[in-house]
Design a protein around this motif. Structure first.
Motif, PDB file in Angstrom:
ATOM      1  N   HIS A   1      39.976  42.909  36.231  1.00  0.00           N
ATOM      2  CA  HIS A   1      41.168  43.667  35.803  1.00  0.00           C
ATOM      3  C   HIS A   1      42.446  42.833  35.894  1.00  0.00           C
ATOM      4  CE1 HIS A   1      38.515  47.134  35.750  1.00  0.00           C
ATOM      5  NE2 HIS A   1      38.202  46.910  37.034  1.00  0.00           N
TER       6      HIS A   1
ATOM      7  N   SER B   1      44.741  39.903  30.320  1.00  0.00           N
ATOM      8  CA  SER B   1      43.871  39.423  29.256  1.00  0.00           C
ATOM      9  C   SER B   1      44.433  38.136  28.652  1.00  0.00           C
ATOM     10  CB  SER B   1      43.738  40.486  28.161  1.00  0.00           C
ATOM     11  OG  SER B   1      44.987  40.656  27.501  1.00  0.00           O
TER      12      SER B   1
ATOM     13  N   HIS C   1      39.468  39.738  32.734  1.00  0.00           N
ATOM     14  CA  HIS C   1      40.180  40.984  32.459  1.00  0.00           C
ATOM     15  C   HIS C   1      39.246  42.192  32.581  1.00  0.00           C
ATOM     16  CE1 HIS C   1      42.857  43.866  30.595  1.00  0.00           C
ATOM     17  NE2 HIS C   1      41.987  44.091  29.618  1.00  0.00           N
ATOM     18  N   LYS C   2      38.020  42.042  32.112  1.00  0.00           N
ATOM     19  CA  LYS C   2      37.073  43.151  32.171  1.00  0.00           C
ATOM     20  C   LYS C   2      36.510  43.356  33.573  1.00  0.00           C
ATOM     21  CE  LYS C   2      35.598  42.563  27.364  1.00  0.00           C
ATOM     22  NZ  LYS C   2      34.479  42.168  26.463  1.00  0.00           N
TER      23      LYS C   2
END
Length: 1227
Positions: free
Chosen positions: A311, A314, A307-308
């Motif tokens: 992108h 999450s 997710h970080k």
């Protein structure tokens, strides 16, 4: 080659000749987890071995492995750098073959324990080969795979063509593997049951190995796909062959999402079949074994990392998409088609799962549980759940709401608090404040019970502000020990604690709480609602601005109707006092709060006192009044300085309350007073002791503290002491009256200036006189009061030699007098039948303690030491201690030589005993035999041991009163036994007093004769009885082991009384009870070794007369025995010649009976002549003269019969007798 499973390189030699195999790669294993209860993960797992961390840091999955040119996979050697590209399908085919073989082992599993070991090792070998291959795939992708390059036609090498197609082929094979293993939920039940196998050893069935291999494959597929995407540097990998055959797109990203959703759905489906008990919501975890828990941790970190970096969605996004349809009732998305549809409590299940997944966020990448949260919050979805929970249309019961709020609290401990979540919960509870929030099926809950004291209320609020750690037993068991409202208060406290400075979120929350209360809302609150209201504001006050919250709480409580029930009033007061305790805790002045509360208490006390108030109403009013006492006591006990205006809680209301109390209520009030007095003294002494250490502090600081203490003391003197003084003369004083009075005495000693004017200038002595020294006070009150005071050595020292007391005697003398009176009256508390009540037994214990303390007084201790008398017992018995004290005073007086010292000692002694006859009068009136005996015994001890002292001019009036009042009363109806026991003491003392008195010796001797005569007659039996006569009290008083002058004087008086009053013949008639009197006389002579002829000769005339005139055998025998004893002792005492006293008595005897009983006289003298011839021999001239005179008077010449009798006597007298016979014959 795709269909040929023959390896391209021939196998090497036997396995025994191979090189050492590489180290086992990480895998899911729960067989050797240590400390699983503490959350530890497997030491061989992906997290602990560092596999996860290397994946997230984009490091080589196994940097120390696969470094050789060839690698052994599935039993065959392969070229390390090319094998996977050249033989992709073959290797994955071998993987499938091993999986099939393991499945075959499961299906044909034997229940023979003898085969269990073989099956375990075979299954474990198959699994390790598969895991080793999957690890090789990860390493190969990481090391040898790069972004695809375009190939020029005709110039590319065959390997380069294979290498270019490898990502697509690998993707297709991974897809095939996912199809092969399917979903976890689709595994046979016999395989899924392996989740429940505990770590009982190292031998596991094939099903356990197959199940954990599935977990390994599921995670490895995701890991390989993530590595593939990373190595392709963002290029999308398509499964070309699959696309060509099916027409559907299959990429690395789509396969990752599909497999992930499948894994989520399988886990959720499996968990959805479980029934989660609300009581076990936080103690029962959602992972089926430690490996599934590790799988969730791996997914969490991997998805958060993607997710970080990429992108993508999450971890919570996937979970929300999975769970939202479950709680909304809408159909799930296609990729989550495996969701459970038969979950009984989908909302509770969702809360439970979300909470436990959030708790996994505390795991680090190394597998250690930390306080830090590594997973972002999910408040958006949780707030949706809260709205469903608090929706009144849902109709959820308390048991479910409690579980949901408990989960919310756990999330607050994990994530940053959410103001929106608190608002949602408050919206629900503000509408349900009157609810009990109880769960009926919980046996022991502790809920719904109102806190009985302000301190308990504050402690409950404080417990809501100090939530235990997340995984602690206290937190997991909170469901059983707290209602949902109490758990909400913990949530609220956590949210408020994040903004201590009173920032915007805190002001918002306070504003929303305040806005829900109005005058109408307050009047609608039930007792439970009021309790919840108070707890709410206490929690907010502890976490936010105290003054503001307390002010608003008082304002809202003011809306309550004046006619509210007493129980509600008590609750309101408890809440107010709890706020006072909070003010104290922060060192803030409580004056404003205390004033409002004390005013309400005063009005209630007035109603309680009012005579028109009905009994039932008065009983109900005691509830809040008693609560006020308990609460104010707690306020004083918890105060360290009493410098925050606490005295305002002690107002005129107590002046109304105390006189209206019944016995039990008065005990409560006096107990409260005792607590306040003790705390005031304790705080004041602490401030005085700490003053020298604070020399640098300004003088005003110490003065201010003392002024505060004086203010508290003034309130106590004004509102309590007058009532205590009004009770002091009560004949049924409450037990705690003495304790409270002692508290005021010690307060007057510590703060003398605080005492009222009527006790000045010596308040301690004035209170002692009021409650301890006054003879009008009930002895039970004195017995309990004085020990409290005398225990204080400083106070006792200050009283030593004090001559400023407003009554006669020193302070110590008065204390001794009070003790003396209490000892004399100790039996007054007994029942009529002589039994003791519980309070009576307590009074005995207190009297023993008072005795111990009195004997330790400096004045008394000096007397005892001077007399050489010490009590060895640490707790002396009061009666024996009284005797020792009396002996000590008498001994010290007898040893004094100076007249001034003796005079001073007399004064002190009289001060010690006071009006002793007045002290014993209640015992005599009560007709209690024990009391009467004690009274006579004690006064007898005084008369005996103080006889020289009592014979003085100062004390002789007391002696005369004792004789007149105790020994010579008009009647003796109840005192027989007491007199029998104590009369010897009186006789001995009076005898000595009569001999030493200079002015009234004769009168005392006369009184002694009267006493002797009275009790000789009173206790003398009508017929002779050895037992009765031997224990005659007069006889016992006259007997002594060795003769002394006072004893001889007493015996002389007794003998005189006997002869004058009991041995006098009326003509020929003998006196009454003569045999008994003679028996007494004989015992008196026999028991004492008197040798004084003058004393011994006193009864001789009477004895001679008895022998002469009485023919009764017993009388004659007793008289003869007595004569023999007297004659022998007189003879022994007169060594120089005949006893003159004897001769005189016999001469008088002969003269008195001349011419009347001549022959009888000769018979009596014969008895004496046998015993002591010289005495009778000395009488020969008198006897002969008497004979001749008798004959002469008759005028008939010689009296032959008389001369014959005389001759018989003379024959017993030797030569003198013969000579006289010759002389008579010559007449």
């Amino acid at each position: 080659m795709g269909d040929d499973f023959t390896p391209p390189v021939s196998p090497l030699a036997n396995d025994d000749l191979c090189e050492l195999s590489p180290a086992c790669p990480p895998c899911f294993c729960c067989s050797e987890v240590k400390d699983a209860a503490a959350g530890a993960l497997s030491a061989d797992g992906y997290v602990t071995r560092g596999s996860l961390k290397r994946l997230l840091l984009r490091l080589d999955p196994a940097p120390a492995e696969y470094e050789t040119d060839t690698v052994d996979i599935f039993g065959f050697p392969w070229v390390t750098e090319t094998a996977l590209v050249e033989s992709t399908k073959l290797l994955f085919g071998l993987l499938r073959q091993k999986v099939y073989k393991l499945e075959t082992l499961v299906q044909s599993g034997s229940h023979d324990f003898g085969q269990a070991g073989n099956l375990h090792y075979e299954a474990d070998g198959l699994r390790q080969q598969c895991v080793f291959f999957l690890q090789y795939v990860k390493v190969f992708v990481y090391r040898f795979l790069g972004p695809g390059r375009s190939l020029d036609a005709g110039q590319s090498h065959p390997f380069e063509e294979l290498e270019a197609l490898f990502p697509s082929v690998l993707l297709e094979e991974l897809f095939g593997v996912t199809l092969l293993i399917g979903r976890l939920k689709d595994l046979p039940a016999s395989v899924q049951s392996a989740f429940t196998i505990q770590n009982q050893g190292k031998i596991f069935p094939p099903s356990w190995h197959l199940l954990h291999l599935h977990l390994d494959i599921h995670w490895s597929v995701l890991e390989i796909l993530h590595l593939l995407g990373h190595k392709m540097q963002g290029q999308v990998v398509y499964a070309h062959q699959f696309v060509n055959l099916t027409g559907e797109n299959l990429t690395d990203s789509s396969l990752f999402d599909e497999h992930l959703c499948s894994l989520y759905g399988s886990n959720a489906n499996k968990l959805g079949t479980r029934l989660v008990r609300p009581t076990e919501a936080l103690s029962s975890h959602h992972y089926l074994c430690t490996c599934t828990k590790e799988l969730w941790v791996l997914l969490m970190f991997l998805l958060e990392h993607r997710h970080k970096v990429l992108h993508t969605q999450s971890f919570w996004s996937y979970m929300n998409a999975l769970l939202r349809p479950l709680v909304s009732g809408k159909p799930a998305a296609e990729q989550f088609s495996g969701l459970p549809t038969h979950c009984k409590d989908s909302l509770g299940f969702t809360w439970w799962l979300v909470t436990h997944l959030a708790m996994l966020g505390q795991y680090s990448q190394n597998g250690a549980v930390q306080d830090e949260n590594h997973l972002g919050d999910n408040w958006t979805f949780v707030e949706e759940l809260l709205k469903l929970t608090c929706n009144p249309k849902g109709g959820l019961a308390e048991e479910h709401i409690r579980m949901h709020v408990h989960c919310t609290l756990s999330l607050f401990l994990l994530w940053e608090p959410s103001t929106s979540a608190v608002s949602t919960l408050w919206e629900y509870y503000s509408k349900n404040l009157n609810a009990s929030f109880s769960v009926l099926w919980l046996r022991i809950s502790g809920l719904g019970t109102l806190c009985k004291t302000p301190l308990a209320l504050l402690e409950q609020a404080s417990s809501c502000c100090s939530t235990p750690p997340l995984r602690s037993q206290g937190h997991t068991q909170l469901y059983r020990s707290a209602s949902s409202f109490h758990i909400f208060l913990r949530v609220l406290a956590l949210c408020l604690s994040q903004d201590r400075a009173g920032g915007v979120p805190q002001r918002q929350i306070k504003g929303r709480i305040y806005s829900k209360f109005s005058a109408k809302k307050m009047q609608e609150l039930s007792e439970l609602g009021l309790m919840n209201f108070l707890l709410l504001f206490l929690v907010v006050a502890r976490q936010a601005e105290l003054e503001d919250v307390a002010s608003r709480a008082c304002e809202l409580l003011g809306f309550l109707p004046s006619t509210c029930p007493p129980a509600s009033r008590a609750l309101v007061w408890r809440g107010q006092l709890a706020l006072l305790l909070l003010f104290q805790e922060r060192g803030l002045d409580v004056g404003a709060q205390a004033g409002w509360l004390a005013s309400s208490f005063k009005e209630t006390a007035k109603e309680f006192y009012d005579k028109t108030t009905e009994v039932s109403r008065r009983l109900a009013l005691w509830g809040p009044l008693g609560s006020y006492l308990e609460g104010v006591a707690e306020v004083f006990e918890t105060s360290a300085t009493l410098g925050l205006s606490e005295e305002k809680l002690l107002n005129e209301g107590f002046g109304w309350l105390l006189p209206a109390c019944r016995q039990s209520e008065l005990n409560s009030a006096l107990g409260f007073l005792q607590i306040v007095l003790a705390q005031l003294r304790r705080v004041h002494q602490r401030s005085v002791q700490s003053a020298p250490a604070l020399t640098r502090a300004p003088p005003a600081a110490g003065g201010a503290a003392k002024e505060r203490h004086l203010a508290v003391a003034a309130a106590l003197w004004a509102h309590f002491f007058p009532f205590l003084r009004s009770l002091r003369l009560s004949q049924t004083p409450p037990p705690l009256l003495a304790d409270a009075a002692a508290g005021f005495t010690l307060l007057a000693f510590d703060l003398p200036s605080s005492a009222p004017q009527d006790l000045q200038p010596h308040p301690v002595q004035a209170i002692l006189q009021c409650f301890g020294w006054d003879d009008m006070i009930h002895p039970r009150l004195v017995t309990r009061y004085l020990p409290h005071v005398l225990q204080n050595s400083e106070l006792v020292s200050s009283l030593g030699g004090d001559s400023t007391v407003a009554v006669s005697g020193s302070a110590q003398s008065l204390s001794v007098r009070a003790w003396f009176r209490c000892v004399l009256q100790q039996h007054l508390h007994k029942n009529q039948d002589g039994t003791e009540s519980r309070s009576g037994r307590a009074a005995e214990e207190q009297l023993c303690e008072l005795t111990r303390l009195v004997l330790r007084l400096p004045e008394v201790d000096a007397l005892l030491q001077r007399a050489g008398l010490q009590l060895l017992s640490s707790r002396p018995e009061p009666t024996s201690a009284l005797e020792t004290f009396v002996k000590a005073v008498g001994s010290v007086y007898s040893g004094l030589q100076l007249l001034s010292e003796r005079s001073s000692m007399v004064t002190r002694a009289l001060d010690y005993i006071g009006d002793v006859l007045k002290h014993i009068k209640p015992s005599l009136v009560s007709k209690n035999q024990e009391g009467i005996q004690l009274a006579y015994w004690a006064v007898g001890c005084l008369v005996k041991h103080w006889s020289p002292l009592l014979a003085t001019s100062k004390a002789q009036q007391l002696l005369f009163r004792i004789v007149d009042g105790l020994l010579l009363p008009h009647n003796l109806t109840q005192q027989d036994k007491a007199l029998r026991d104590s009369l010897p003491l009186f006789l001995q003392g009076l005898s000595l007093a009569s001999s030493v008195s200079q002015s009234q010796g004769g009168y005392i001797k006369q009184q002694l004769r009267s006493v002797t005569r009275r009790y000789l007659d009173h206790f003398l039996p009508a017929s002779p009885s050895v037992g009765v006569v031997a224990n005659h009290p007069v006889l016992l008083g006259a007997c002594e082991a060795s003769a002394t002058a006072p004893g001889a004087a007493l015996r002389r008086i007794i003998l005189e009384v006997l002869c004058e009053n009991f041995l006098q013949f009326k003509g020929h008639a003998p006196p009454p009870r003569l045999a008994s009197v003679l028996m007494f006389l004989l015992e008196l002579l026999r028991r004492n070794g008197d040798s004084d002829p003058a004393l011994l000769a006193l009864p001789l005339p009477s004895l001679l007369r008895c022998v002469m005139l009485v023919n009764e055998p017993q009388v004659r025998k007793t008289s003869t025995d007595a004569i023999q004893l007297v004659v022998e002792r007189c003879a022994a005492a007169s060594a120089q010649g005949p006893c003159e006293q004897m001769i005189s008595v016999l001469r008088s005897f002969v003269g008195e009976n001349e011419g009347v009983y001549d022959r009888q006289v000769y018979g009596v003298l014969e008895t004496v002549a046998v015993l002591d011839p010289p005495v009778v021999r000395a009488l020969i001239p008198d006897l002969s003269l008497s004979l001749r005179n008798t004959e002469h008077k008759r005028g008939l010449g010689k009296n032959i019969a008389l001369r014959s009798a005389y001759t018989k006597l003379l024959q017993l007298l030797g030569e003198s007798g013969q000579a006289e016979i010759t002389s008579l014959e010559a007449d």
